[in-house]
Design an enzyme around this catalytic site. Structure first.
Site, mmCIF file in Angstrom:
data_model
loop_
_atom_site.group_PDB
_atom_site.id
_atom_site.type_symbol
_atom_site.label_atom_id
_atom_site.label_comp_id
_atom_site.label_asym_id
_atom_site.label_seq_id
_atom_site.Cartn_x
_atom_site.Cartn_y
_atom_site.Cartn_z
ATOM 1 N N HIS A 179 45.000 21.632 59.074
ATOM 2 C CA HIS A 179 44.084 20.679 58.422
ATOM 3 C C HIS A 179 42.641 21.196 58.397
ATOM 4 C CE1 HIS A 179 41.897 17.064 57.395
ATOM 5 N NE2 HIS A 179 41.367 16.997 58.604
ATOM 6 N N HIS B 225 35.663 20.407 63.076
ATOM 7 C CA HIS B 225 35.191 19.029 62.902
ATOM 8 C C HIS B 225 35.962 17.989 63.714
ATOM 9 C CE1 HIS B 225 38.442 18.687 59.835
ATOM 10 N NE2 HIS B 225 38.365 17.404 60.098
ATOM 11 N N GLU C 181 36.430 14.991 68.777
ATOM 12 C CA GLU C 181 37.124 13.703 68.692
ATOM 13 C C GLU C 181 38.540 13.759 69.260
ATOM 14 O OE1 GLU C 181 38.558 10.859 65.045
ATOM 15 O OE2 GLU C 181 36.718 12.030 64.793
ATOM 16 N N ASP C 182 39.250 14.867 69.029
ATOM 17 C CA ASP C 182 40.682 14.902 69.336
ATOM 18 C C ASP C 182 41.077 15.777 70.521
ATOM 19 O OD1 ASP C 182 41.133 13.208 67.223
ATOM 20 O OD2 ASP C 182 41.669 14.785 65.806
ATOM 21 N N ASP D 227 37.144 16.636 54.269
ATOM 22 C CA ASP D 227 38.140 16.117 55.215
ATOM 23 C C ASP D 227 38.945 14.984 54.576
ATOM 24 O OD1 ASP D 227 39.382 15.415 57.804
ATOM 25 O OD2 ASP D 227 37.972 13.736 57.814
ATOM 26 N N ASP E 215 39.036 6.082 23.201
ATOM 27 C CA ASP E 215 38.400 7.321 23.649
ATOM 28 C C ASP E 215 39.089 7.901 24.879
ATOM 29 O OD1 ASP E 215 37.639 5.242 25.226
ATOM 30 O OD2 ASP E 215 35.557 5.879 25.457
#
Length: 726
Positions: free
Chosen positions: A68, A92, A96-97, A159, A279
């Site tokens: 990812h 990134h 957090e993880d 992301d 259109d």
């Protein structure tokens, strides 16, 4: 060192594969095209650290998690972002993880990369009462980080784009939630920053996952239209290219298909079917210089007649995101309207890259305009967050700011300001400066004295009249439309001293009670106290303060007090006497009616209008009749359905069916199967082949109505079905 690419620019280790590749060798091959070797090595070092940190982690699809971040970095590499942004993209999710500290990132890389990663990371260490509050707080944190470094939002957009590309593995409910958030927040941000390439894909994927059936039907319709109009598109393209070549204008001319989501949005806004939209296909002319744009415009206008009122010059007056182009609509062969966009090659590149052009063309002036406009927006964001009471209010203000249908107005010195459609004099004043907005008392529009609530139109010149002692007014909240103006007014009102708010609210309530020959003293403190307790306030003083702070409309409070009998009894008289329990803020005890023109049902987005003699009339937000009340925004109310309105609601649907015997009975039986009662039906023959059946039916909610319509679409006789709004 990263793996080397082959002579073709593709990694030497590449093998044939149909699935998307997430290899670091592919990313490094992309980076070799525009970054120095030592910068590519720095990105590769970030990959090694990220791969170790995410070791053992998997995505929901079963792939290694590191795929990812690599995919996110490749999206940014297509925008030619710098190596620090790419390193932060690969890292990134580390904070957090994986539990790695920010200080470690700063030590191993540098403070700049660590700050970028921290800006994208969510607030995981705080427990929030609800998902909405957590989302708003995380959004606020990210937007504040973005004001310090715009690359934070670029990483987040990349992301989100990769998450949307792989959303199919998620549960349906989570897919819908993420897709709605993408369409409401992230795609508009990409548009606001002018990054068209990201916006289009975010919108298409959001549309595909949020409304898969609608996407599928519309995609099939466009495919059919493409086959029918292929010859027309080819002829027009050839004719325009030949004419420009004859005049010595070097131009690339190509037909383009309108974006699916923009077609869907236009169908909704104009309440038209796909067949009524003409259109769906358009043409783009890309030339070398600005003067070639206007020469090309003259030639296409000579070739095909222009449609009056459909020409827009976004070169002289660029859009708020830096977009520049000439737009015109022509009457083509067989009377078919043709939309044409004319721009230079530089404008064409910036239309895709937007703010990213600042990095893509560092040695040129191409990205400067988009960056300057983005910087102005970021400054507005800082002011909005300063004046917002909490994260959810800030998110609301930003959402308002992300959907501008623009008007262009001038200051007396000739400066152009871009404002959302419907913007007023107060919005204009705050767009100049907060202090100008706070002290404005009137304005001159094209040299004529005008009130603050005047709605502005493109081309007007506006001069603000200020008074040193003037202050923002709570009534402004009824007509301002920009997030900056709303945040400033609310911020000022919230900072009023309690005594000032109470005194202001008391004066405002007295002014409204005067209509009934009453005032606060004659009504009596006991009666006001009864009403205050009904609306969960402790004292009359607290009620006055609520009015002064703009949280309650004094007109509605005055009407309620004028009818209070001292017992605090409330009455609610819904449409035709049946129970319609609505949670309506600040309207306790008022009569509530459902509008017959649009027949709102639970699940619809709704708004309320105060109407003398009728109480609160509730309309669907998309109701056409609301346009008549644009000049009376002070009568509008925030309205929401209760959690479980245990009642049936009438709505109208139109079913076009093949003209066959027993068609009405078949449709009626299908409606009854779904637990709905038919109140009224009208049948008429349309063209000898089809008949139109208009039904008034009872439903519990919008979801119930959707179930009925899905069932009717399964009947072979049904040609078309739609919900009616008179």
């Amino acid at each position: 060192m990263p793996p080397k690419a082959g002579r073709t620019g593709r990694p030497a280790t590449e093998t044939k594969a149909r699935k998307p590749r997430y290899l670091i060798s592919d990313l490094c091959a992309d980076l070799d095209a525009y970054l120095a070797p030592e910068q590519v090595s720095e990105v590769y070092r970030a990959y090694l650290y990220g791969a170790e940190a995410h070791a053992g982690q998997q995505r929901q699809s079963g792939e290694p998690y590191i795929y990812h971040p690599i995919a996110v970095a490749r999206i940014l590499a297509e925008l030619r972002m710098d190596h620090k942004c790419l390193a932060a993209a690969i890292l990134h999710d580390v904070l957090e993880d994986t539990g790695k500290p920010k200080s470690e990132l700063a030590a191993l890389f540098d403070d700049e990369v660590a700050e970028l990663v921290d800006g994208v990371s969510k607030l995981t260490q705080i427990d929030f009462p609800s998902r909405a509050e957590a989302q708003a707080a995380n959004f606020r944190k990210m937007m504040l980080a973005m004001t310090r470094d715009i690359r934070v939002i670029l990483i987040k957009l990349a992301d989100r784009l990769h998450n949307m590309r792989t959303l199919g593995v998620m549960a349906p409910e989570k897919r819908r939630r993420i897709s709605r958030e993408t369409l409401e927040i992230y795609a508009p941000i990409a548009n606001r920053l002018g990054i068209n390439s990201l916006r289009l894909e975010l919108e298409d994927l959001g549309f595909r996952h949020l409304w898969p059936w609608r996407h599928q039907v519309l995609e099939a319709a466009v495919r059919r239209a493409r086959q029918h109009q292929r010859e027309l598109v080819s002829n027009v393209e050839t004719a325009v290219r030949r004419r420009l070549h004859q005049e010595g204008i070097d131009a690339d001319v190509f037909g383009r298909e309108k974006h699916l989501f923009s077609i869907y949005r236009k169908m909704q806004e104009k309440a038209k079917s796909f067949k009524e939209l003409v259109d769906v296909f358009a043409f783009r002319v890309v030339v070398e210089r600005v003067d070639d744009c206007y020469r090309a415009l003259g030639q296409v206008h000579n070739l095909y007649k222009p449609v009056p009122g459909k020409f827009k010059d976004y070169i002289a007056i660029p859009k708020s995101n830096g977009y520049q182009s000439l737009h015109t609509v022509l009457v083509g062969p067989q009377g078919a309207p043709i939309e044409v966009q004319i721009r230079t090659r530089d404008m064409h590149r910036i239309a895709d890259a937007g703010i990213a052009a600042h990095w893509l063309y560092k040695n040129a002036a191409e990205g400067v305009g988009a960056k300057a406009l983005a910087d102005d927006w970021l400054q507005n964001l800082l002011e909005m967050q300063r004046d917002s009471g909490d994260s959810q209010e800030f998110l609301e203000h930003v959402k308002i700011d992300l959907f501008p249908d623009e008007v262009y107005v001038f200051t007396p010195k000739g400066r152009i300001l871009v404002l959302p459609k419907g913007a007023t004099v107060v919005d204009f004043a705050y767009a100049i400066h907060s202090d100008v907005g706070n002290t404005c008392v009137a304005a001159r529009i094209d040299r004529r004295l005008s009130p603050l609530r005047s709605v502005l139109r493109s081309g007007q010149t506006v001069e603000i009249i200020n008074a040193p002692g003037a202050k923002p007014n709570a009534a402004w909240l009824n007509f301002v439309v920009t997030g900056k103006a709303r945040a400033n007014v609310r911020g000022y009102l919230k900072n009023l001293q309690a005594q000032e708010a109470e005194a202001l609210g008391k004066r405002m309530l007295n002014a409204e009670l005067a209509r009934f020959g009453l005032d606060v003293d004659s009504v009596g403190e006991s009666v006001i106290g009864v009403y205050a307790r009904e609306v969960h306030l402790d004292t009359p003083a607290a009620l006055f303060a609520e009015i002064g702070l703009g949280n309650r409309l004094p007109l509605l409070v005055a009407r309620r007090l004028a009818g209070v009998d001292g017992t605090g009894a409330q009455t609610e008289v819904p449409e035709e006497g049946s129970p319609r329990r609505l949670a309506i803020r600040g309207t306790e005890g008022m009569v509530v009616n459902l509008a017959r023109c649009c027949r709102p049902i639970p699940g619809d987005a709704i708004t309320g209008l105060f109407s003398p003699g009728k109480g609160i009339v509730v309309h669907r937000c998309e109701c056409r009749n609301l346009g008549e009340f644009q000049s009376k925004r002070d009568k509008w109310l925030e309205v929401e359905w209760s959690d479980d309105p245990k009642a049936e609601f009438q709505t109208e649907i139109r079913v076009e069916v093949g003209n066959r015997r027993g068609a009405l009975a078949t449709i009626a039986a299908a409606i009854a199967e779904q637990g709905s009662n038919i109140e009224y039906v009208n049948s008429r023959e349309k063209d000898g082949v089809t008949s139109t059946l208009d039904f008034t039916i009872n439903v519990h909610s919008r979801a119930h109505l959707a179930t009925i319509m899905r069932r009717l679409r399964q009947i072979p006789l049904v040609v078309r079905i739609s919900r009616l709004a008179r």
